[in-house]
Design a protein around this motif. Structure first.
Motif, PDB file in Angstrom:
ATOM      1  N   GLU A 384       0.837  -1.198   0.000  1.00  0.00           N
ATOM      2  CA  GLU A 384       0.000   0.000   0.000  1.00  0.00           C
ATOM      3  C   GLU A 384       0.870   1.246   0.000  1.00  0.00           C
ATOM      4  O   GLU A 384       2.051   1.194   0.322  1.00  0.00           O
ATOM      5  CB  GLU A 384      -0.935   0.013   1.220  1.00  0.00           C
ATOM      6  CG  GLU A 384      -2.370  -0.413   0.897  1.00  0.00           C
ATOM      7  CD  GLU A 384      -3.115   0.612   0.032  1.00  0.00           C
ATOM      8  OE1 GLU A 384      -2.520   1.628  -0.368  1.00  0.00           O
ATOM      9  OE2 GLU A 384      -4.309   0.377  -0.245  1.00  0.00           O
ATOM     10  N   VAL A 385       0.269   2.342  -0.338  1.00  0.00           N
ATOM     11  CA  VAL A 385       1.035   3.573  -0.531  1.00  0.00           C
ATOM     12  C   VAL A 385       1.236   4.348   0.765  1.00  0.00           C
ATOM     13  O   VAL A 385       0.611   4.058   1.780  1.00  0.00           O
ATOM     14  CB  VAL A 385       0.332   4.475  -1.557  1.00  0.00           C
ATOM     15  CG1 VAL A 385       0.317   3.807  -2.908  1.00  0.00           C
ATOM     16  CG2 VAL A 385      -1.087   4.791  -1.094  1.00  0.00           C
ATOM     17  N   VAL A 386       2.124   5.279   0.709  1.00  0.00           N
ATOM     18  CA  VAL A 386       2.317   6.217   1.807  1.00  0.00           C
ATOM     19  C   VAL A 386       1.516   7.464   1.469  1.00  0.00           C
ATOM     20  O   VAL A 386       1.629   8.003   0.368  1.00  0.00           O
ATOM     21  CB  VAL A 386       3.803   6.595   1.957  1.00  0.00           C
ATOM     22  CG1 VAL A 386       3.996   7.593   3.090  1.00  0.00           C
ATOM     23  CG2 VAL A 386       4.646   5.357   2.187  1.00  0.00           C
ATOM     24  N   THR A 387       0.670   7.887   2.389  1.00  0.00           N
ATOM     25  CA  THR A 387      -0.134   9.084   2.129  1.00  0.00           C
ATOM     26  C   THR A 387       0.158  10.146   3.184  1.00  0.00           C
ATOM     27  O   THR A 387       0.810   9.868   4.192  1.00  0.00           O
ATOM     28  CB  THR A 387      -1.640   8.779   2.196  1.00  0.00           C
ATOM     29  OG1 THR A 387      -1.973   8.423   3.546  1.00  0.00           O
ATOM     30  CG2 THR A 387      -2.032   7.651   1.262  1.00  0.00           C
ATOM     31  N   LEU A 388      -0.330  11.320   2.943  1.00  0.00           N
ATOM     32  CA  LEU A 388      -0.310  12.371   3.953  1.00  0.00           C
ATOM     33  C   LEU A 388      -1.639  12.286   4.696  1.00  0.00           C
ATOM     34  O   LEU A 388      -2.582  11.669   4.195  1.00  0.00           O
ATOM     35  CB  LEU A 388      -0.145  13.734   3.285  1.00  0.00           C
ATOM     36  CG  LEU A 388       1.157  13.903   2.496  1.00  0.00           C
ATOM     37  CD1 LEU A 388       1.176  15.233   1.763  1.00  0.00           C
ATOM     38  CD2 LEU A 388       2.359  13.796   3.417  1.00  0.00           C
ATOM     39  N   THR A 446       9.981   2.059  10.502  1.00  0.00           N
ATOM     40  CA  THR A 446       8.612   2.553  10.348  1.00  0.00           C
ATOM     41  C   THR A 446       7.977   2.033   9.061  1.00  0.00           C
ATOM     42  O   THR A 446       6.811   1.657   9.042  1.00  0.00           O
ATOM     43  CB  THR A 446       8.602   4.093  10.311  1.00  0.00           C
ATOM     44  OG1 THR A 446       9.257   4.568  11.479  1.00  0.00           O
ATOM     45  CG2 THR A 446       7.189   4.638  10.252  1.00  0.00           C
ATOM     46  N   MET A 447       8.753   2.014   7.990  1.00  0.00           N
ATOM     47  CA  MET A 447       8.225   1.560   6.712  1.00  0.00           C
ATOM     48  C   MET A 447       7.978   0.055   6.696  1.00  0.00           C
ATOM     49  O   MET A 447       7.117  -0.442   5.978  1.00  0.00           O
ATOM     50  CB  MET A 447       9.213   1.904   5.587  1.00  0.00           C
ATOM     51  CG  MET A 447       9.265   3.374   5.276  1.00  0.00           C
ATOM     52  SD  MET A 447       7.689   3.944   4.605  1.00  0.00           S
ATOM     53  CE  MET A 447       7.803   5.695   4.901  1.00  0.00           C
ATOM     54  N   ARG A 454      -1.249  -2.509   4.064  1.00  0.00           N
ATOM     55  CA  ARG A 454      -1.878  -1.431   4.828  1.00  0.00           C
ATOM     56  C   ARG A 454      -1.135  -0.125   4.618  1.00  0.00           C
ATOM     57  O   ARG A 454       0.088  -0.102   4.505  1.00  0.00           O
ATOM     58  CB  ARG A 454      -1.925  -1.775   6.310  1.00  0.00           C
ATOM     59  CG  ARG A 454      -2.949  -2.868   6.587  1.00  0.00           C
ATOM     60  CD  ARG A 454      -3.008  -3.209   8.033  1.00  0.00           C
ATOM     61  NE  ARG A 454      -3.499  -2.077   8.800  1.00  0.00           N
ATOM     62  CZ  ARG A 454      -4.335  -2.185   9.811  1.00  0.00           C
ATOM     63  NH1 ARG A 454      -4.773  -3.356  10.172  1.00  0.00           N
ATOM     64  NH2 ARG A 454      -4.717  -1.131  10.466  1.00  0.00           N
ATOM     65  N   LYS A 455      -1.885   0.929   4.597  1.00  0.00           N
ATOM     66  CA  LYS A 455      -1.291   2.232   4.319  1.00  0.00           C
ATOM     67  C   LYS A 455      -0.387   2.716   5.425  1.00  0.00           C
ATOM     68  O   LYS A 455      -0.575   2.380   6.582  1.00  0.00           O
ATOM     69  CB  LYS A 455      -2.406   3.269   4.136  1.00  0.00           C
ATOM     70  CG  LYS A 455      -3.016   3.190   2.784  1.00  0.00           C
ATOM     71  CD  LYS A 455      -4.085   4.246   2.602  1.00  0.00           C
ATOM     72  CE  LYS A 455      -4.802   3.961   1.308  1.00  0.00           C
ATOM     73  NZ  LYS A 455      -6.003   4.771   1.138  1.00  0.00           N
TER      74      LYS A 455
END
Length: 589
Positions: A384-388, A446-447, A454-455
């Motif tokens: 899943e992507v990393v979002t703000l 963290t990543m 999951r995002k």
RNA sequence: GCCCCCGUAGCUCAGUGGAUAGAGCGUCUGCCUGCGGAGCAGGAGGUCGCGGGUUCGAGUCCCGCCGGGGGCUCCA
């Protein structure tokens, strides 16, 4: 680690049950004892009781399970190294003698050293393709996740005994690059990144500008398309400009990979599969797999029609109507090229974000339809992507991003402050090393410490916080272990069996260390670094508890010697698991 | 419309079909003249989105709903 002991027990238990006329399943599955500070296995007897009931015997399963557990517990001859056996609530609990097996574990860790947790070669080769940045754009936090994930998956597979080809695939050509070149030629011709300015960043700023201009002046799109055709004709001047400008991006990538301690065995470029991609599409057309709708439409592989399905794989566009290449054009050829270079790949893994799931399924299916026997060895490892916050997706195009180099810089800066605060006595050079280890370790952890699908929501506050379940906690445990060993003169005593009754904290630590090899295997098979980040934390926690509860240097000689070896083993296990996560294990911090 | 992913403590997340669902953050309370307190111990905080099903046993597997996110003909 205890397969042998389990197998021997299983033989005995089977014989006992057979004697009693209990129908046996093919396999008895042991689990770990769920009680903290204990060490051993449990065998749930429910499946046996259930099987009896299914065969017509009128038993109540839980009750019967307990009966069977009691029966076995009573008649079992405990092999050497087992302390006791009990029957509780339908479970047969087998307690290992910690004294006996602790030596077994500690000796093995110290003997194997950096190899502990690694498995013997299995003679299989796999490729992991990851990171895949585009030139003429900047790397942002979103790229960090896929890059770290791919790197660690490669490390885990290697530890699990696979030969791993670490591949990168650079997007050095495509519409985005042409847009960039168009903007450069039209508005910045002849310019170079000013001295002292980060080249990759300068390049990236021009990309944002290009998109802005095209948004404001859609009529210029025609010029971009014209430029793409000029590219296709192989215009030497354009190619030279491309080569020069792409280099500015490549230097930026180089720098980030060095900072992250990530390397590649094979780097593919989109530009190198552009021509082969077009030839491949032509073949698809000739074979009747692809439909050529040019000039009114693109070249399409109608997978659903070919497979007699509806709304499953959809139609797949593989070439633009003007004949220029798409991402798909090149990805098809790339897959073919990978298997030409490495025909024996047992698996070709694509570490790519989850939004491209359908796209990759289309690639794989097209290759299958085209008759490539290795098509079923292609695997999409989706993340899943990393979002703000607020589900805001990072977009380079609009310049709404957290730049990777900036993030790393900030994280190191923050770590410097904390090192200064916690350990002002360190010399400046060491402080700097520690700050980098902590900052980069935290970002990586963290990543990784999240289910792949999951995002991750990025906030500066969290990215710059080094508390709780995070890399520094584990690094700190390593530092403490290192510190004890240093005070003992870095002399690890000769192997010995403990003579004292082990403290529960010792038992817990040893049993956590003993689990590392199986955790590595489990993580590798599921492509799941999370399994390892969690276990790293568990080991560190067990060590910190041990550290609090069990004096080492002040203990009586035999206890001291055993504990020193245990500390050495714990340090090694922590160092090894951190290495698998590509996180530094500092000596001081 | 079709397909995919996610719903677990106030927040962020763990939890190979197995025993009393666990961490961190936040909050409240303790522990530095024993090896580094970036640590340790304890308290409060849960109808595991809802409803069925499979199973000796379901947070975990299957089906259906609800809620959130993503993808589906010429971006990558």
């Amino acid at each position: 680690m205890f397969e042998q002991q389990q197998r021997r027990l299983e033989g005995q238990i089977r014989a006992l049950l057979e004697e009693a006329g209990v129908p046996l399943p093919e396999q008895l599955n042991f689990t770990d004892l769920p009680f903290k500070g204990t060490w051993g296995f449990a065998l749930p007897m429910f499946p046996l009781a259930a099987a009896e009931r299914r065969s017509g015997k009128p038993v109540r399963v839980p009750q019967r399970a307990q009966e069977l557990a009691e029966y076995v517990a009573q008649h079992l001859q405990l092999p050497e190294g087992f302390q006791r056996v009990e029957a509780v609530k339908g479970y047969l609990n087998l307690y290992l003698d910690p004294g006996y097996f602790s030596r077994f574990v500690v000796d093995r860790v110290i003997e194997e050293g950096p190899r502990y947790g690694h498995h013997p070669p299995r003679g299989q080769r796999v490729m992991v393709e990851f990171s895949q940045p585009n030139t003429h754009k900047a790397l942002h936090v979103g790229h960090l996740r896929g890059t770290i994930l791919g790197d660690v998956v490669a490390r885990m597979l290697q530890a699990a005994g696979y030969e791993v080809i670490r591949a990168n695939y650079l997007g050095d050509i495509g519409l985005h690059v042409i847009k960039w070149l168009w903007n450069y030629i039209k508005f910045h011709n002849g310019e170079e990144p000013p001295p002292g300015v980060d080249k990759a960043r300068w390049v990236s700023d021009l990309y944002v500008e290009a998109n802005k201009r095209l948004e404001e002046h859609p009529e210029w799109e025609a010029e971009v398309r014209e430029l793409f055709l000029r590219w296709d004709r192989g215009d030497p001047e354009l190619r030279a400009l491309w080569e020069k400008t792409r280099q500015w991006s490549l230097e930026g990538f180089e720098h980030i990979y060095r900072t992250l301690n990530i390397t590649f065995d094979r780097v593919y470029y989109e530009s190198e599969v552009e021509e082969s991609g077009k030839r491949f599409v032509q073949e698809l057309i000739e074979k009747g797999i692809a439909q050529d709708q040019r000039p009114d439409g693109p070249v399409v592989v109608d997978l659903d029609r070919l497979l007699g399905l509806e709304e499953t794989y959809r139609a797949f566009v593989v070439l633009r109507s003007d004949g220029t290449s798409l991402y798909s054009t090149k990805d098809l050829a790339l897959a073919v090229q990978k298997f030409q270079e490495y025909p024996d790949l047992a698996r070709s893994i694509y570490v790519v974000d989850i939004r491209q799931s359908l796209y990759l399924q289309q690639i794989f299916k097209t290759l299958e339809v085209a008759g490539y026997p290795w098509a079923d060895r292609l695997y999409h490892l989706a993340y899943e992507v990393v979002t703000l916050p607020g589900n805001v997706v990072l977009k380079t195009r609009e310049g709404e991003v957290i730049f990777l180099d900036e993030l790393i810089r900030e994280a190191i800066q923050r770590a410097r402050q904390i090192v200064e605060e916690k350990n002002p006595a360190l010399d400046p050079e060491t402080k700097e090393q520690v700050a980098r280890a902590v900052a980069l370790g935290s970002l990586k952890y963290t990543m990784l410490a999240r289910e792949n699908n999951r995002k991750v929501v990025f906030t500066w506050e969290k990215a710059l916080s080094f508390e709780g379940v995070a890399a520094p906690y584990i690094q700190y445990a390593h530092v403490r272990a290192r510190s004890i060993l240093r005070k003992a003169g870095d002399q690890v005593p000769q192997a010995l069996t403990p003579t004292h009754t082990l403290h529960p904290a010792e038992v817990e630590l040893i049993s956590q260390i003993a689990r590392l090899p199986e955790k590595v295997l489990q993580a590798a098979e599921a492509y799941r670094p999370l399994t390892l980040t969690t276990h790293a934390y568990e080991m560190a926690r067990a060590f910190n508890d041990f550290y609090k509860e069990c004096p080492v240097l002040q203990a009586e000689p035999p206890v001291r010697d055993f504990r020193l070896r245990l500390v050495a083993a714990a340090r090694q296990a922590l160092a090894n698991i951190l290495a698998l996560l590509n996180i530094e294990a500092p000596d001081v911090m």
